[in-house]
Write an enzyme that holds these catalytic residues in place. Structure first.
Site, PDB file in Angstrom:
ATOM      1  N   CYS A 164     114.055  81.468 -24.486  1.00 49.10           N
ATOM      2  CA  CYS A 164     112.785  80.964 -25.022  1.00 49.10           C
ATOM      3  C   CYS A 164     112.942  80.350 -26.411  1.00 49.10           C
ATOM      4  CB  CYS A 164     111.769  82.098 -25.116  1.00 49.10           C
ATOM      5  SG  CYS A 164     111.203  82.722 -23.533  1.00 49.10           S
ATOM      6  N   GLU A 191     111.040  80.842 -29.064  1.00 47.69           N
ATOM      7  CA  GLU A 191     110.824  81.776 -30.179  1.00 47.69           C
ATOM      8  C   GLU A 191     112.106  82.520 -30.523  1.00 47.69           C
ATOM      9  OE1 GLU A 191     109.134  81.358 -27.420  1.00 47.69           O
ATOM     10  OE2 GLU A 191     107.094  82.111 -27.543  1.00 47.69           O
ATOM     11  N   ASN A 198     113.052  75.993 -25.993  1.00 53.68           N
ATOM     12  CA  ASN A 198     113.585  76.719 -24.837  1.00 53.68           C
ATOM     13  C   ASN A 198     114.736  75.940 -24.203  1.00 53.68           C
ATOM     14  OD1 ASN A 198     111.461  74.916 -24.073  1.00 53.68           O
ATOM     15  ND2 ASN A 198     111.340  75.863 -22.062  1.00 53.68           N
ATOM     16  N   ILE A 199     115.776  76.685 -23.847  1.00 55.49           N
ATOM     17  CA  ILE A 199     116.983  76.121 -23.235  1.00 55.49           C
ATOM     18  C   ILE A 199     117.183  76.831 -21.904  1.00 55.49           C
ATOM     19  CG2 ILE A 199     119.474  75.729 -23.503  1.00 55.49           C
ATOM     20  CD1 ILE A 199     117.993  74.360 -25.751  1.00 55.49           C
ATOM     21  N   GLU A 200     117.094  76.066 -20.834  1.00 55.43           N
ATOM     22  CA  GLU A 200     117.157  76.679 -19.496  1.00 55.43           C
ATOM     23  C   GLU A 200     118.562  76.571 -18.897  1.00 55.43           C
ATOM     24  OE1 GLU A 200     113.863  74.949 -17.304  1.00 55.43           O
ATOM     25  OE2 GLU A 200     112.466  76.239 -18.420  1.00 55.43           O
ATOM     26  N   CYS A 213     106.039  85.190 -24.674  1.00 56.11           N
ATOM     27  CA  CYS A 213     106.245  86.070 -23.517  1.00 56.11           C
ATOM     28  C   CYS A 213     106.569  87.490 -23.989  1.00 56.11           C
ATOM     29  CB  CYS A 213     107.363  85.528 -22.628  1.00 56.11           C
ATOM     30  SG  CYS A 213     109.021  85.859 -23.243  1.00 56.11           S
ATOM     31  N   CYS A 244     109.990  87.968 -25.723  1.00 53.85           N
ATOM     32  CA  CYS A 244     109.983  87.450 -27.102  1.00 53.85           C
ATOM     33  C   CYS A 244     109.205  88.368 -28.022  1.00 53.85           C
ATOM     34  CB  CYS A 244     109.400  86.040 -27.143  1.00 53.85           C
ATOM     35  SG  CYS A 244     110.574  84.823 -26.530  1.00 53.85           S
TER      36      CYS A 244
END
Ligand code: THU
Length: 133
Positions: A53, A55, A42-44, A88, A91
């Site tokens: 996310c 996935e 995950n890259i915020e 989630c 995803c």
């Protein structure tokens, strides 16, 4: 590559997570028919809705390396959760479009718990291209 090894790849990818806001690291790994593995984490972003996310990053990584849906054979994801980490809703919708319906998805956590499922179970009655006809 077996299930345990793919889960290990997801855990390794988790370390690449950029999650300074949630501090919740997630890793994912996709295995292809010919034994290649494509990972995601995950890259915020400070603009929160832009967070991506693990996935979806793994799926897009595989696709951008030319992997076709029918050549993806399994996916693993892992996070530091009590129960095996579950994808989630967003995803699930993307997995349902880009990943084979019956291919195993290994949800896991850092304690070694694993739950095996597939996208048919995770997103029954999915909206799909068929609904656009
Ligand atoms: N996250 C994932 O990467 N995958 C999931 O299935 C659940 C949530 C990420 C998004 C966000 O960066 C952080 O975990 C907290 O929600």
């Amino acid at each position: 590559m077996n299930k345990e090894e793919l889960i290990e790849k997801a855990k390794e990818a988790r370390e690449l997570s950029y999650s300074p806001y949630s501090h919740f690291k997630v890793g994912a790994a996709i295995l292809t028919k010919d034994g290649q593995v494509f990972v995601g984490a995950n890259i915020e972003n400070s603009s929160y809705p832009l967070c991506m996310c693990a996935e979806r990053n793994a799926l897009y990584n595989a696709m951008l390396h030319g992997v076709k849906k029918q050549d993806m054979v399994a996916m693993a994801l892992s996070a530091n959760t009590d129960e095996p980490c579950s994808p989630c809703g967003a995803c699930r919708q993307v997995i349902s479009e880009l990943f084979p319906k019956k291919a195993p998805i290994y949800m896991s956590n850092l304690k070694g718990d694993v739950k095996e499922t597939n996208i048919d179970e995770l997103l029954p009655f999915a909206f799909s291209e068929d609904d656009l006809k």
